[in-house]
Write a protein that holds these residues in place. Structure first.
Motif, PDB file in Angstrom:
ATOM      1  N   TYR A  52      23.316  76.404  52.949  1.00 46.20           N
ATOM      2  CA  TYR A  52      23.608  77.020  54.096  1.00 46.20           C
ATOM      3  C   TYR A  52      22.904  76.296  55.143  1.00 46.20           C
ATOM      4  O   TYR A  52      21.454  76.110  54.982  1.00 46.20           O
ATOM      5  N   THR A 105      31.875  79.808  44.378  1.00 48.98           N
ATOM      6  CA  THR A 105      32.895  78.614  43.243  1.00 48.98           C
ATOM      7  C   THR A 105      32.086  77.492  42.921  1.00 48.98           C
ATOM      8  O   THR A 105      32.654  76.807  42.035  1.00 48.98           O
ATOM      9  N   CYS A 106      30.890  77.463  43.136  1.00 52.91           N
ATOM     10  CA  CYS A 106      29.883  76.190  42.803  1.00 52.91           C
ATOM     11  C   CYS A 106      29.551  76.565  41.160  1.00 52.91           C
ATOM     12  O   CYS A 106      29.890  77.677  40.776  1.00 52.91           O
ATOM     13  N   CYS A 138      22.738  79.589  44.060  1.00 52.47           N
ATOM     14  CA  CYS A 138      24.079  78.970  44.467  1.00 52.47           C
ATOM     15  C   CYS A 138      23.655  77.576  45.214  1.00 52.47           C
ATOM     16  O   CYS A 138      22.552  77.550  45.732  1.00 52.47           O
ATOM     17  N   GLN A 139      24.551  76.524  44.825  1.00 50.82           N
ATOM     18  CA  GLN A 139      24.199  75.194  44.892  1.00 50.82           C
ATOM     19  C   GLN A 139      25.026  74.742  46.235  1.00 50.82           C
ATOM     20  O   GLN A 139      24.523  73.802  46.778  1.00 50.82           O
ATOM     21  N   THR A 140      25.397  75.696  47.060  1.00 48.07           N
ATOM     22  CA  THR A 140      26.120  75.297  48.284  1.00 48.07           C
ATOM     23  C   THR A 140      25.223  75.797  49.266  1.00 48.07           C
ATOM     24  O   THR A 140      24.837  76.824  49.719  1.00 48.07           O
ATOM     25  N   CYS A 143      28.658  81.136  47.540  1.00 44.62           N
ATOM     26  CA  CYS A 143      29.776  80.677  47.829  1.00 44.62           C
ATOM     27  C   CYS A 143      30.784  80.956  46.712  1.00 44.62           C
ATOM     28  O   CYS A 143      32.017  81.199  47.040  1.00 44.62           O
ATOM     29  N   CYS A 168      27.208  79.805  40.793  1.00 42.12           N
ATOM     30  CA  CYS A 168      28.007  81.030  41.045  1.00 42.12           C
ATOM     31  C   CYS A 168      28.952  81.328  39.913  1.00 42.12           C
ATOM     32  O   CYS A 168      29.245  82.624  39.429  1.00 42.12           O
TER      33      CYS A 168
END
Ligand SMILES: [Zn+2]
Ligand SMILES: [Zn+2]
Length: 361
Positions: free
Chosen positions: A110, A94-95, A106-108, A92, A98
């Motif tokens: 999907y 921005t997490c 990445c913690q976002t 993402c 990242c």
């Protein structure tokens, strides 16, 4: 919407079905890539066999290369006509992970059910691993692609999407190996061979491959191993330590997903050495260690996902290494197949060779 041919999994453990599915056009931040090649990874097979669950019907495939044929809004740095590698590393940007420079974690999340694929009747089709690359064309997030040289073979380029970056990255990014250090690689399979050549590229002094198969140890030497030790020997770390002047390794990379390999790994470590955990044993598998030993001699355990790669930094670098003759990719390809032959190609992969079967379009 476009109709594309894809290999669809309707039921775990059954052959994939080649059929026409619907692929929507790229939206903001996405690109459409018309594929030239997609490699078959053991992860695809584990998913298709139901080992890790997940939604069905689904399209697997996550090691691909092709050409950008459309872009959505807000795509920067990529344009129609670029030749690219497509990976499952969707970041993402921005997490906290990242932002800290570790996009592979990445913690976002999907949601593949909200992806670009649908069945012709409008029902859901899961875009597995954010790729769905067992298909002629994919629509993926722009973070998942990296540009490669125009003249690079797509078959070789597809390998840069998963196995190669996982092995080389584990050495360079996770272990942060320094030139002159000693390495042990447990498992000389697809990822292990790449950890071995990663250690060679990083300037390792000695590289000991450990595997159950004499044949795989021979292949390991072609990729840069200086010594081979059979894992079936009694206390195989003794032979490995002998090869390393008695001291043990600065980095021990566990590239197989077997708990016994993890149980044995600390025995190969030098004082101050790092154990890099790459292979993934099945859910619930447990290894036990004597914690005081790690504290007493400054050893560490480090988990590494997808080689901790930063896609736009590491994939172009590895493509250059290949073009310069310093990274072996052609030697990793055992065969090429058409999409219609995918079930035969999967069956061949299951026979357990270290190398990759690649679907070419
Ligand atoms: Zn893979
Ligand atoms: Zn993120």
């Amino acid at each position: 919407m476009a109709r594309v041919k894809a290999a669809v999994c309707h039921e775990f453990g059954k052959p994939l079905s080649i059929e026409e599915v619907e692929l929507r056009a790229p939206i903001s931040g996405e690109v459409e890539v018309t594929l030239a090649a997609v490699a078959i990874c053991h992860s695809d097979i584990s998913y298709a066999d139901g080992a890790w669950g997940g939604s069905l019907p689904a399209v697997y495939g996550h090691e691909a290369a092709g050409v950008i044929t459309a872009t959505g809004d807000n795509v920067t740095g990529h344009k129609v006509g670029d030749k690219v590698v497509v990976t499952l590393i969707r970041a993402c940007g921005t997490c906290p992970a990242c932002a800290a420079g570790t996009p592979t974690i990445c913690q976002t999340a999907y949601d593949g059910d909200k992806g670009p694929l649908t069945m012709p009747d409008g029902s859901k089709l899961h875009q597995a691993m954010a790729c769905g690359a067992f298909a002629e064309t994919v629509v993926v997030d722009q973070s998942q692609i990296a540009e490669i040289p125009e003249d690079m073979s797509s078959t070789c380029a597809s390998l840069l999407a998963c196995g190669v970056i996982t092995g080389v990255g584990a050495v360079v990014n996770a272990a942060q190996l320094r030139a002159g250090q000693d390495v042990v690689v447990i498992g000389a399979g697809g990822v292990g061979l790449n950890a071995i050549q990663g250690a060679r590229i990083a300037g390792a002094r000695r590289i000991v491959a450990v595997d159950m198969s004499e044949e795989k140890l021979e292949v390991a030497k072609e990729f840069g191993a200086t010594h081979g030790v059979l894992a079936t020997e009694d206390k195989p770390w003794r032979a490995a330590k002998d090869a390393l002047g008695g001291r043990g390794a600065d980095a021990v990379l566990v590239t197989v997903g077997a708990a016994p390999a993890y149980d044995a790994a600390p025995n190969y470590l030098a004082y101050g050495g790092k154990m890099i955990m790459v292979g993934m044993p099945h859910t619930g598998a447990v290894s036990t260690y004597e914690a005081a030993n790690f504290a007493a001699v400054g050893q560490s355990m480090i988990g590494s996902k997808m080689g901790d790669v930063v896609v736009p930094r590491d994939i172009p670098w590895m493509a250059d290494l290949y073009e310069q003759g310093r990274l072996k990719l052609d030697e990793l390809v055992s065969g090429t197949w058409t999409l219609d032959q995918i079930n035969e190609a999967i069956a061949d992969t299951k026979t357990g060779t270290a190398k990759r079967n690649v679907i070419v379009f």
